[in-house]
Design a protein around this motif. Structure first.
Motif, short mmCIF file in Angstrom:
data_model
loop_
_atom_site.label_atom_id
_atom_site.label_comp_id
_atom_site.label_asym_id
_atom_site.label_seq_id
_atom_site.Cartn_x
_atom_site.Cartn_y
_atom_site.Cartn_z
N THR A 1 0.82 -1.22 0.00
CA THR A 1 0.00 0.00 0.00
C THR A 1 0.86 1.27 0.00
O THR A 1 0.38 2.34 -0.37
CB THR A 1 -0.89 0.05 1.25
OG1 THR A 1 -0.03 0.00 2.39
CG2 THR A 1 -1.87 -1.11 1.28
N GLY A 2 2.07 1.18 0.45
CA GLY A 2 2.93 2.36 0.53
C GLY A 2 2.86 3.04 1.89
O GLY A 2 3.55 4.03 2.14
N GLY A 3 2.03 2.50 2.79
CA GLY A 3 1.85 3.10 4.12
C GLY A 3 3.13 3.14 4.93
O GLY A 3 3.43 4.16 5.59
N THR A 4 3.91 2.06 4.87
CA THR A 4 5.16 2.01 5.64
C THR A 4 6.15 3.06 5.14
O THR A 4 6.83 3.73 5.92
CB THR A 4 5.80 0.60 5.55
OG1 THR A 4 4.80 -0.35 5.84
CG2 THR A 4 6.96 0.44 6.51
N LEU A 5 6.21 3.22 3.81
CA LEU A 5 7.11 4.24 3.25
C LEU A 5 6.73 5.61 3.79
O LEU A 5 7.56 6.36 4.30
CB LEU A 5 7.00 4.27 1.72
CG LEU A 5 7.55 3.08 0.93
CD1 LEU A 5 7.46 3.37 -0.57
CD2 LEU A 5 9.00 2.79 1.31
N LYS A 6 5.43 5.90 3.66
CA LYS A 6 4.93 7.22 4.04
C LYS A 6 5.26 7.54 5.50
O LYS A 6 5.76 8.62 5.82
CB LYS A 6 3.42 7.25 3.84
CG LYS A 6 2.91 8.56 3.35
CD LYS A 6 1.46 8.48 2.98
CE LYS A 6 1.04 9.75 2.28
NZ LYS A 6 -0.34 9.68 1.86
#
Ligand code: ATP
Ligand code: MG
Length: 284
Positions: A161-166
């Motif tokens: 989802t990209g949540g960890t990057l964000k």
């Protein structure tokens, strides 16, 4: 006949879906968290529960005949196995990510920079292809915190989802590979009768997941318009209703264009549309 062995992840992102797939294939086994091997009571198969990193080599060496693992792990371990079937779960991408305030704009800007990853093999091949010389820092986990700690200029890690990057002040920058869970087999295992039987079961479950069973009623005069919209496995079944002038149509339709298809059917005169999940579709 020799009992087959299939290796699946013991715990983690692929465990639950792998167990569910095998259960949907009608295989009876206990799924104790403590056991490493579980026999299947109604098929000559044993299930080995392993760390996902170990699965490719177990399969390559023939200790397990089959395995379920992410494509990313197979590519990284560079094993020689047969790719038997994409399984449609565990989807993710291996991406290079940079900090939100990074001055890196183009791929070539990665030259001379450091990139932290747990996928040095895949990243190395990618950079080589792009003719970029960067410093690959191999670490064993928590890659996403390394730019913040000053350990690297960028990272290369799995993203869904990209949540960890964000939440770590990072943004996706380049796609390195996309991955999903895949059924692999030892070289030549695809010729084994039991492997073929199991693959057919898996395919029938996957096919069923992609389709819905639909029953609808339509006035006979509107039937041609409705039939023109329907694929069916061979062709739709048409059955007379008790009420004169009406028929029921039974068919299967693909999940992907489901809602478009339903609204087209309504416009073509379909009424009382009932949609049901399908457990299995056996074609041959
Ligand atoms: P193990 O303890 O078995 O070594 P792991 O921590 O290495 O587990 P998981 O995080 O459980 O691995 O991920 C297993 C696989 O799930 C990955 O190799 C990848 O194919 C897939 N996957 C799907 N989405 C993601 C994601 N967002 N992050 C990481 N892996 C993902
Ligand atoms: Mg692992």
């Amino acid at each position: 006949m020799k009992t087959l062995k299939i290796a699946i992840q013991k715990s983690g992102r692929l465990n639950e879906k792998s167990v569910e797939l095998l259960k949907n294939c009608g295989l009876n086994f206990e799924n104790y968290k403590s056991s490493l091997i579980s026999p299947v009571s109604n098929f000559p198969l044993e299930i080995l529960f392993l760390r996902d990193d170990d699965i490719p080599e177990y399969v390559q060496d023939g200790i397990a005949d089959l395995g379920i693992v992410g494509e990313n792990v197979i590519e990284e371990t560079e094993v020689s196995v047969s790719y038997l079937q994409h399984l449609g779960f565990g989807k993710c991408s291996l991406k290079i990510a940079i900090t939100n305030n990074s001055d890196i704009e183009n791929l070539s800007d990665l030259g001379g920079r450091s990139i932290a990853t747990t996928y040095p093999v895949i990243l190395g091949k990618f950079l080589k292809k792009q003719n970029i010389q960067a410093d690959i820092r191999t670490i064993s986990g928590s890659v996403e915190i390394s730019p913040g700690l000053g350990l690297s200029d960028a990272i290369c890690d799995l993203v869904s989802t990209g949540g960890t990057l964000k939440s770590n002040g990072l943004k996706p920058f380049a796609d390195v590979m996309s991955s999903e869970a895949i059924l692999i087999g030892s070289k030549g295992s695809e010729n084994n009768d039991l492997v073929q039987e199991l693959m057919q079961r898996i395919q029938s479950v996957l096919r069923a997941k992609e389709t819905k069973y639909v029953v609808l009623n339509v006035l006979k005069e509107n039937l041609p318009n409705v039939l023109a919209l329907l694929p069916g496995v061979k062709s739709p079944s048409v059955l007379p209703l008790a009420e004169e002038g009406w028929v029921a149509v039974h068919t299967v339709i693909p999940e992907r264009d489901f809602w478009d298809r339903i609204s087209q059917l309504k416009q073509a005169g379909a009424q009382g549309i009932v949609v049901m999940p399908i457990e299995k579709i056996i074609l041959e």
